[in-house]
Each structure stands twice: as structure tokens, then as C-alpha cells.
Design an enzyme around this catalytic site. Sequence first.
Site, mmCIF file in Angstrom:
data_model
loop_
_atom_site.group_PDB
_atom_site.id
_atom_site.type_symbol
_atom_site.label_atom_id
_atom_site.label_comp_id
_atom_site.label_asym_id
_atom_site.label_seq_id
_atom_site.Cartn_x
_atom_site.Cartn_y
_atom_site.Cartn_z
ATOM 1 N N ASP A 1 -10.898 0.980 -36.115
ATOM 2 C CA ASP A 1 -11.313 -0.457 -36.245
ATOM 3 C C ASP A 1 -10.006 -1.339 -36.673
ATOM 4 O OD1 ASP A 1 -12.199 -2.881 -37.217
ATOM 5 O OD2 ASP A 1 -14.200 -2.033 -37.987
ATOM 6 N N LYS B 1 -8.241 -17.570 -32.498
ATOM 7 C CA LYS B 1 -7.285 -17.707 -31.167
ATOM 8 C C LYS B 1 -5.974 -18.631 -31.366
ATOM 9 C CE LYS B 1 -9.192 -14.290 -28.861
ATOM 10 N NZ LYS B 1 -8.630 -13.146 -28.811
ATOM 11 N N ASP C 1 -9.820 1.677 -30.089
ATOM 12 C CA ASP C 1 -11.147 0.975 -30.056
ATOM 13 C C ASP C 1 -12.014 1.458 -31.122
ATOM 14 O OD1 ASP C 1 -13.305 -0.539 -28.935
ATOM 15 O OD2 ASP C 1 -12.034 -0.854 -27.147
ATOM 16 N N SER D 1 -12.260 -1.201 -23.018
ATOM 17 C CA SER D 1 -13.071 -2.058 -21.945
ATOM 18 C C SER D 1 -12.142 -3.372 -21.426
ATOM 19 C CB SER D 1 -14.328 -2.745 -22.969
ATOM 20 O OG SER D 1 -15.045 -3.712 -22.229
ATOM 21 N N TYR E 1 -14.340 -18.777 -32.983
ATOM 22 C CA TYR E 1 -13.436 -17.896 -31.892
ATOM 23 C C TYR E 1 -12.364 -18.829 -31.667
ATOM 24 C CZ TYR E 1 -12.351 -15.773 -27.405
ATOM 25 O OH TYR E 1 -11.661 -15.190 -26.306
ATOM 26 N N THR F 1 -15.102 -9.630 -17.236
ATOM 27 C CA THR F 1 -15.163 -8.239 -18.179
ATOM 28 C C THR F 1 -16.270 -8.221 -18.595
ATOM 29 O OG1 THR F 1 -14.405 -9.236 -20.229
ATOM 30 C CG2 THR F 1 -12.615 -8.777 -18.686
HETATM 31 P P1 NAD Z 1 -14.379 -6.814 -23.967
HETATM 32 O O1 NAD Z 1 -15.532 -7.139 -24.620
HETATM 33 O O2 NAD Z 1 -14.724 -6.097 -22.500
HETATM 34 O O3 NAD Z 1 -13.494 -5.724 -24.609
HETATM 35 C C1 NAD Z 1 -13.042 -5.849 -26.070
HETATM 36 C C2 NAD Z 1 -12.977 -4.511 -26.661
HETATM 37 O O4 NAD Z 1 -12.630 -4.773 -28.076
HETATM 38 C C3 NAD Z 1 -14.259 -3.670 -26.688
HETATM 39 O O5 NAD Z 1 -13.882 -2.432 -26.074
HETATM 40 C C4 NAD Z 1 -14.500 -3.790 -28.199
HETATM 41 O O6 NAD Z 1 -15.189 -2.635 -28.534
HETATM 42 C C5 NAD Z 1 -13.330 -3.887 -28.875
HETATM 43 N N1 NAD Z 1 -13.194 -4.202 -30.329
HETATM 44 C C6 NAD Z 1 -13.996 -5.258 -30.931
HETATM 45 N N2 NAD Z 1 -13.880 -5.201 -32.122
HETATM 46 C C7 NAD Z 1 -12.915 -4.308 -32.604
HETATM 47 C C8 NAD Z 1 -12.494 -3.736 -33.710
HETATM 48 N N3 NAD Z 1 -12.710 -4.427 -34.938
HETATM 49 N N4 NAD Z 1 -11.629 -2.678 -33.539
HETATM 50 C C9 NAD Z 1 -11.053 -2.030 -32.510
HETATM 51 N N5 NAD Z 1 -11.781 -2.701 -31.130
HETATM 52 C C10 NAD Z 1 -12.512 -3.528 -31.422
HETATM 53 O O7 NAD Z 1 -13.591 -8.254 -24.001
HETATM 54 P P2 NAD Z 1 -12.331 -8.535 -22.980
HETATM 55 O O8 NAD Z 1 -12.717 -9.729 -22.049
HETATM 56 O O9 NAD Z 1 -11.634 -7.425 -22.355
HETATM 57 O O10 NAD Z 1 -11.496 -9.480 -24.212
HETATM 58 C C11 NAD Z 1 -10.236 -8.700 -24.411
HETATM 59 C C12 NAD Z 1 -9.529 -10.005 -25.409
HETATM 60 O O11 NAD Z 1 -9.447 -11.019 -24.434
HETATM 61 C C13 NAD Z 1 -10.410 -10.591 -26.536
HETATM 62 O O12 NAD Z 1 -9.511 -10.855 -27.453
HETATM 63 C C14 NAD Z 1 -11.002 -11.884 -26.117
HETATM 64 O O13 NAD Z 1 -11.226 -12.604 -27.057
HETATM 65 C C15 NAD Z 1 -9.709 -12.193 -24.945
HETATM 66 N N6 NAD Z 1 -9.973 -13.079 -24.089
HETATM 67 C C16 NAD Z 1 -11.100 -13.046 -23.072
HETATM 68 C C17 NAD Z 1 -11.445 -13.875 -22.016
HETATM 69 C C18 NAD Z 1 -12.412 -13.295 -21.031
HETATM 70 O O14 NAD Z 1 -12.550 -14.360 -20.324
HETATM 71 N N7 NAD Z 1 -12.869 -12.069 -20.678
HETATM 72 C C19 NAD Z 1 -11.086 -14.797 -21.974
HETATM 73 C C20 NAD Z 1 -10.125 -15.368 -22.978
HETATM 74 C C21 NAD Z 1 -9.571 -14.458 -23.919
#
Ligand code: NAD
Length: 259
Positions: free
Chosen positions: A63, A169, A39, A18, A165, A200
Amino acid sequence: MDLAQLGPAGAIVTGGASGLGAATAAHLAAKGMTVTAFDLASGIEKMQQAGQAHPDVTYVAVDVTDEQAVQAAVEEAAGRAPLRVAVNCAGICPSARIVGRKGVHDGGLFATTITVNLVGTFHVLAHAAASMAGNEPVDEDGQRGVIVNTASVAAFEGQVGQAAYAASKGGVHSLTISAARDLSSQGIRVNSIAPGVVWTPMMEAINEDFRNELEARVPFPARFAKPEEFAALVGSLVENDYLNGETIRLDGGLRMPPR
Ligand code: NAD
């Protein structure tokens, strides 16, 4: 490390079903790397049902909080191609105030957030590094691999409701320099990216008004980042051999206000 010269070398991308992880997996696959995406089984299933699985990426249900499963999956990925790149994108983003209308912050939720975002990142970093350490160096510097973690601007400006969170981070940010120092003798670089707001599935739950508000806060360009812009920065971090121990903000100049 020159991605073009790395050729079919191995890359692991967690959260690869994702958002940022999926874009990164696609980016590295397009560069010719042998990409294994980790994932949750539910995440992989969702991606496959949506017809969005990448034909050149191998998806493994793991996981990241389960260290044994991570170790086995890293070995499986390394069996496909010697590991040179590992990117941690798996994460969760719950929201709760420390003392809110529903009472005190659930301690279990706090612990889970740290476990997935920080401990999960550590498991993958550690086992990927152990695998990379067994490979021959790729250059005259003795470089063996590159690890990229995903922090967040919340590491520096956690908003109201982001205690868990932000703490997770902040941990990823703090881990970065220490890991880079620890792994220097193995020729492995470690950097992190701290995104601002990226469009996303993690963000798709917000309503349009809030989306507009968030976009207006970004100085330039006044929009969400694209997952491909994150993936391109991962590529740059892999390719620039002198970048190490750093957390790089990818945020269009955004500085988050308290709420
Ligand atoms: P997303 O929810 O689209 O993707 C996250 C993925 O992580 C999902 O596919 C989920 O199934 C997987 N996941 C969750 N727990 C898991 C586990 N225990 N084991 C394996 N996989 C697991 O989110 P994203 O926006 O793509 O976020 C990716 C990273 O970027 C995250 O760490 C998020 O905190 C960080 N982030 C995102 C944003 C944003 O604006 N989207 C901003 C800052 C940081």
C-alpha cells in the site's frame, strides 16, 4: 537514458496491476527491464484471477500510503536489479461535491484521496530516489535515474465533484519541479504525465452515453487514450535526457469543461 542500453536494470511501477500501471510495467519489461509492480493485495489478486499477470513482472503487495512498506518494497526491488526507473501510477478517483445533496463533503474522503494520490506518490518517489542515489551514474551527465508521476488534467481543470482528486493531482504537478530541483544533485530526473481520459478499469464504471460524450469532447483523436500510449510516453520521458521538472499533458487537446 537509452532503454535498450539499460538492459535488465530495475524499474518500479506502482498501480502496476491495472490500467496505466499494468501497461507501463509491460512496456518496460518488453524493453528488457527488471520490473517490480507495486499494488494492493486485492489489485494483484484481481489481476491474477483474470489471468492478466505479466510473466516477466514481479508483483509485490504494498500500500503506497504505508511508508515503511514502501521502503521495504523498494529495497526488495532494488535487490533484484539496481533501480533506474520509478513510475507512480497508483491512484484513486472518488467523486463528491463540497456541498451536495447528501450534505457536506466527507473530510475523511478528502484526506484519503490526498494520502493515496499525493503522499503515496511522495513515499515512492523519495525512497526510489534514495535507492537510485546509491547507484553509479549511467552516462557522462552523471544521470542515475528517472522518476515519472501521474497527475491528471484535473490538476488544471478539476470538474464539479473533483475537489479532492483535483487537489491531489495539483499536488503531484507542484511536486514535480521541486523534486526535480531537489534530486538534481543526485542525477535523478522527475517528470509527470497529466492524462486526459484513458480507457482503463478506473473508467469502465461510466455508462455508454457518458463515454460517448467524453470522447466527443476530445478534439483529436476523438476517443479515449490507450494505456499503451501512456506507457510509450513514460518510455520517451525515460529516454529523453533533457526532459526534467515538467508535467506533460497526454489528452488529445482536451480541455475539461466545468462539468
Ligand atoms: P486503475 O484503477 O485501473 O489502476 C489504479 C491502480 O492503483 C489499481 O490497481 C489499484 O489497486 C492501485 N492502487 C490504488 N490505491 C493504492 C494504494 N494505496 N497502494 C497501491 N496501489 C493502489 O486506474 P488507472 O486509470 O490505471 O489510473 C492510474 C493513474 O492514472 C491514477 O493515478 C489516476 O488518477 C491517473 N489518471 C487516470 C486517468 C484515466 O482516464 N484512466 C486520467 C487521468 C489520470
